[in-house]
Design a protein around this motif. Sequence first.
Motif, mmCIF file in Angstrom:
data_model
loop_
_atom_site.group_PDB
_atom_site.id
_atom_site.type_symbol
_atom_site.label_atom_id
_atom_site.label_comp_id
_atom_site.label_asym_id
_atom_site.label_seq_id
_atom_site.Cartn_x
_atom_site.Cartn_y
_atom_site.Cartn_z
ATOM 1 N N MET A 1 -87.876 -29.872 23.696
ATOM 2 C CA MET A 1 -87.660 -28.437 23.866
ATOM 3 C C MET A 1 -87.969 -28.038 25.321
ATOM 4 O O MET A 1 -88.984 -28.440 25.861
ATOM 5 N N ALA A 2 -87.075 -27.269 25.933
ATOM 6 C CA ALA A 2 -87.250 -26.964 27.362
ATOM 7 C C ALA A 2 -88.235 -25.837 27.623
ATOM 8 O O ALA A 2 -88.800 -25.746 28.698
ATOM 9 N N ILE A 3 -88.442 -24.963 26.648
ATOM 10 C CA ILE A 3 -89.288 -23.801 26.950
ATOM 11 C C ILE A 3 -90.546 -23.781 26.086
ATOM 12 O O ILE A 3 -90.590 -24.379 25.011
ATOM 13 N N GLN A 4 -91.553 -23.054 26.603
ATOM 14 C CA GLN A 4 -92.864 -23.067 25.942
ATOM 15 C C GLN A 4 -92.810 -22.411 24.568
ATOM 16 O O GLN A 4 -93.301 -22.953 23.583
ATOM 17 N N ILE A 5 -92.241 -21.204 24.500
ATOM 18 C CA ILE A 5 -92.210 -20.474 23.226
ATOM 19 C C ILE A 5 -90.790 -19.945 22.966
ATOM 20 O O ILE A 5 -90.379 -18.941 23.563
ATOM 21 N N PRO A 6 -90.025 -20.627 22.108
ATOM 22 C CA PRO A 6 -88.711 -20.078 21.761
ATOM 23 C C PRO A 6 -88.881 -18.889 20.813
ATOM 24 O O PRO A 6 -89.885 -18.796 20.118
ATOM 25 N N LYS A 7 -87.899 -17.988 20.790
ATOM 26 C CA LYS A 7 -87.995 -16.858 19.860
ATOM 27 C C LYS A 7 -87.893 -17.384 18.430
ATOM 28 O O LYS A 7 -86.996 -18.160 18.113
ATOM 29 N N PRO A 8 -88.823 -16.960 17.564
ATOM 30 C CA PRO A 8 -88.792 -17.486 16.190
ATOM 31 C C PRO A 8 -87.626 -16.908 15.392
ATOM 32 O O PRO A 8 -87.226 -15.764 15.628
ATOM 33 N N ASP A 9 -87.095 -17.716 14.471
ATOM 34 C CA ASP A 9 -86.003 -17.232 13.616
ATOM 35 C C ASP A 9 -86.534 -16.196 12.635
ATOM 36 O O ASP A 9 -87.570 -16.411 12.004
ATOM 37 N N GLY A 10 -85.840 -15.090 12.525
ATOM 38 C CA GLY A 10 -86.147 -14.121 11.463
ATOM 39 C C GLY A 10 -87.353 -13.234 11.724
ATOM 40 O O GLY A 10 -87.655 -12.354 10.926
ATOM 41 N N ILE A 11 -88.082 -13.466 12.821
ATOM 42 C CA ILE A 11 -89.250 -12.627 13.117
ATOM 43 C C ILE A 11 -89.086 -12.033 14.515
ATOM 44 O O ILE A 11 -88.727 -12.755 15.455
ATOM 45 N N ILE A 12 -89.339 -10.744 14.646
ATOM 46 C CA ILE A 12 -89.396 -10.148 15.981
ATOM 47 C C ILE A 12 -90.872 -10.170 16.375
ATOM 48 O O ILE A 12 -91.683 -9.431 15.819
ATOM 49 N N ASP A 13 -91.196 -11.049 17.286
ATOM 50 C CA ASP A 13 -92.607 -11.292 17.620
ATOM 51 C C ASP A 13 -93.000 -10.475 18.851
ATOM 52 O O ASP A 13 -92.738 -10.882 19.985
ATOM 53 N N LEU A 14 -93.632 -9.343 18.615
ATOM 54 C CA LEU A 14 -94.035 -8.468 19.718
ATOM 55 C C LEU A 14 -95.369 -8.910 20.324
ATOM 56 O O LEU A 14 -95.886 -8.265 21.228
ATOM 57 N N GLY A 15 -95.908 -10.007 19.831
ATOM 58 C CA GLY A 15 -97.159 -10.522 20.384
ATOM 59 C C GLY A 15 -96.940 -11.218 21.719
ATOM 60 O O GLY A 15 -97.702 -11.026 22.667
ATOM 61 N N VAL A 16 -95.885 -11.999 21.791
ATOM 62 C CA VAL A 16 -95.668 -12.847 22.978
ATOM 63 C C VAL A 16 -95.388 -12.009 24.231
ATOM 64 O O VAL A 16 -94.510 -11.146 24.218
ATOM 65 N N GLY A 17 -96.115 -12.289 25.314
ATOM 66 C CA GLY A 17 -95.948 -11.538 26.565
ATOM 67 C C GLY A 17 -95.234 -12.372 27.607
ATOM 68 O O GLY A 17 -95.847 -12.806 28.577
ATOM 69 N N GLN A 18 -93.954 -12.615 27.383
ATOM 70 C CA GLN A 18 -93.194 -13.426 28.343
ATOM 71 C C GLN A 18 -91.902 -12.699 28.699
ATOM 72 O O GLN A 18 -91.442 -11.839 27.957
ATOM 73 N N PRO A 19 -91.304 -13.073 29.866
ATOM 74 C CA PRO A 19 -90.019 -12.449 30.189
ATOM 75 C C PRO A 19 -88.923 -12.925 29.241
ATOM 76 O O PRO A 19 -88.970 -14.053 28.749
ATOM 77 N N ASP A 20 -87.963 -12.048 29.004
ATOM 78 C CA ASP A 20 -86.813 -12.374 28.168
ATOM 79 C C ASP A 20 -85.946 -13.406 28.903
ATOM 80 O O ASP A 20 -85.551 -13.183 30.048
ATOM 81 N N LEU A 21 -85.659 -14.517 28.218
ATOM 82 C CA LEU A 21 -84.816 -15.565 28.812
ATOM 83 C C LEU A 21 -83.498 -14.974 29.344
ATOM 84 O O LEU A 21 -82.999 -15.373 30.392
ATOM 85 N N ASP A 22 -82.961 -13.985 28.622
ATOM 86 C CA ASP A 22 -81.676 -13.389 29.029
ATOM 87 C C ASP A 22 -81.756 -12.647 30.360
ATOM 88 O O ASP A 22 -80.718 -12.343 30.955
ATOM 89 N N LEU A 23 -82.958 -12.316 30.811
ATOM 90 C CA LEU A 23 -83.096 -11.566 32.068
ATOM 91 C C LEU A 23 -83.434 -12.469 33.251
ATOM 92 O O LEU A 23 -83.545 -11.993 34.381
ATOM 93 N N LEU A 24 -83.609 -13.768 33.015
ATOM 94 C CA LEU A 24 -83.980 -14.656 34.125
ATOM 95 C C LEU A 24 -82.752 -14.916 35.008
ATOM 96 O O LEU A 24 -81.685 -15.299 34.508
ATOM 97 N N PRO A 25 -82.879 -14.725 36.335
ATOM 98 C CA PRO A 25 -81.712 -14.662 37.239
ATOM 99 C C PRO A 25 -81.246 -16.022 37.744
ATOM 100 O O PRO A 25 -81.339 -16.315 38.937
ATOM 101 N N VAL A 26 -80.712 -16.842 36.845
ATOM 102 C CA VAL A 26 -80.357 -18.214 37.245
ATOM 103 C C VAL A 26 -79.316 -18.221 38.372
ATOM 104 O O VAL A 26 -79.316 -19.100 39.228
ATOM 105 N N THR A 27 -78.466 -17.210 38.410
ATOM 106 C CA THR A 27 -77.401 -17.206 39.431
ATOM 107 C C THR A 27 -77.973 -17.087 40.846
ATOM 108 O O THR A 27 -77.347 -17.543 41.807
ATOM 109 N N LEU A 28 -79.138 -16.494 40.992
ATOM 110 C CA LEU A 28 -79.741 -16.375 42.332
ATOM 111 C C LEU A 28 -80.058 -17.739 42.931
ATOM 112 O O LEU A 28 -80.205 -17.869 44.139
ATOM 113 N N PHE A 29 -80.205 -18.734 42.078
ATOM 114 C CA PHE A 29 -80.653 -20.056 42.565
ATOM 115 C C PHE A 29 -79.516 -21.067 42.696
ATOM 116 O O PHE A 29 -79.745 -22.218 42.973
#
Length: 369
Positions: free
Chosen positions: A1-29
């Motif tokens: 698995m490439a990432i530390q904490i994947p979003k769990p299936d079926g649960i919206i986990d508001l505990g985790v304090g990480q940036p949304d993968l969808d907002l990470l700016p891969v195109t800048l690099f």
Amino acid sequence: MAIQIPKPDGIIDLGVGQPDLDLLPVTLFRSMTLRRENLAYGEEAGDHRFRQTLATWLSGEYEHPVDAERLMVTTGNSNALDLICSRLARAGDTVLVEDPSYFIALKLFGEHGLKPMALPMDDHGIRLDALEAALQRHKPAFIYTIPSYHNPTGITQPLERREQLVALARHYRCPLVADEVYQCLYFGQKPPPPLACYDPKAPVLSLGTFSKILAPGLRLGWIQGSGDIMPSLLGSALFKSGGGLAPVSSALVEPLIANGELQRYLVGLRQQYRSRLERLYQGLHSDFGERLQIAKPEGGYFLWVTFTDGTEPMRRLAVAKQQGVSYFGGPLFSANKGFANSMRLCFAWYAEQELTIACKRLARLFARQ
Ligand SMILES: Cc1ncc(COP(=O)(O)O)c(C=O)c1O
């Protein structure tokens, strides 16, 4: 698995304090190049060119001059805290912390054999009367504080509190470690400058990181120091052996700052997070009304909510997960295991639509029987 904490299936986990993968700016690099020196053991305080560019950017951000010579590169704030524990403290020492505080910092202090002593906060951050009493009675290795958009409470210390805090650190010659992880993540007015900006003679370390404003996978951050503590960090054999930290990440990020791409990305990111905060705040407010006391922050990642009717969210956590929502309970953040009626909700990891669904699930979970 490439990432530390994947979003769990079926649960919206508001505990985790990480940036949304969808907002990470891969195109800048996509089109980055490295110079040969970036692949060598680097300068011990960190790549000079990077520190110059960083200092120029931070001077504008903070509206206060930042000297590149007063910056050292880290692999992020967790790394900086670990280094500080190794260099400024010994097992058995006391560390003064806010109650509540960042739970992983508390864990890290414990791993170094340090004893966190929890001090109360008010609406402006750590209470100075309690802090001064503790400084007089104990000889702490350092004070640990989160001045802007505090994790977990969202509180920001106003200018006057910062000045007084720095003055106390100087008076008692106690290192003040300011974890400024959310400093640049303001949604309206900027917070006052980081604690290392107030008094060149006070022993203050302000820790900054690109984890929440660009990408945590870079493992790139910095320490801005005032007073004379920085040399004792840089004196570590870690740097003698391995050279400066994160030379490749520094080289990747330097042009993004120099040509303004980081700054442009940040403008959009702040807007995204502001909308997410509004969505979560409004959703909770309309579903719970006065039953929840919600301190609305002006930046950062977290909403800290407290039930006014004695409800203890941790007692409902197992059922919450069955019903597709999760959160972190208050006692996790407390060296005294307090805050049983509180929970921390992160608004950064999920898009607005999911936050709306999470609010409905929380309302159903905590509905009065
Ligand atoms: C207060 C605080 N300090 C440090 C960190 C981790 O920072 P980094 O990724 O730079 O190690 C976080 C991330 O959640 C945080 O909230």
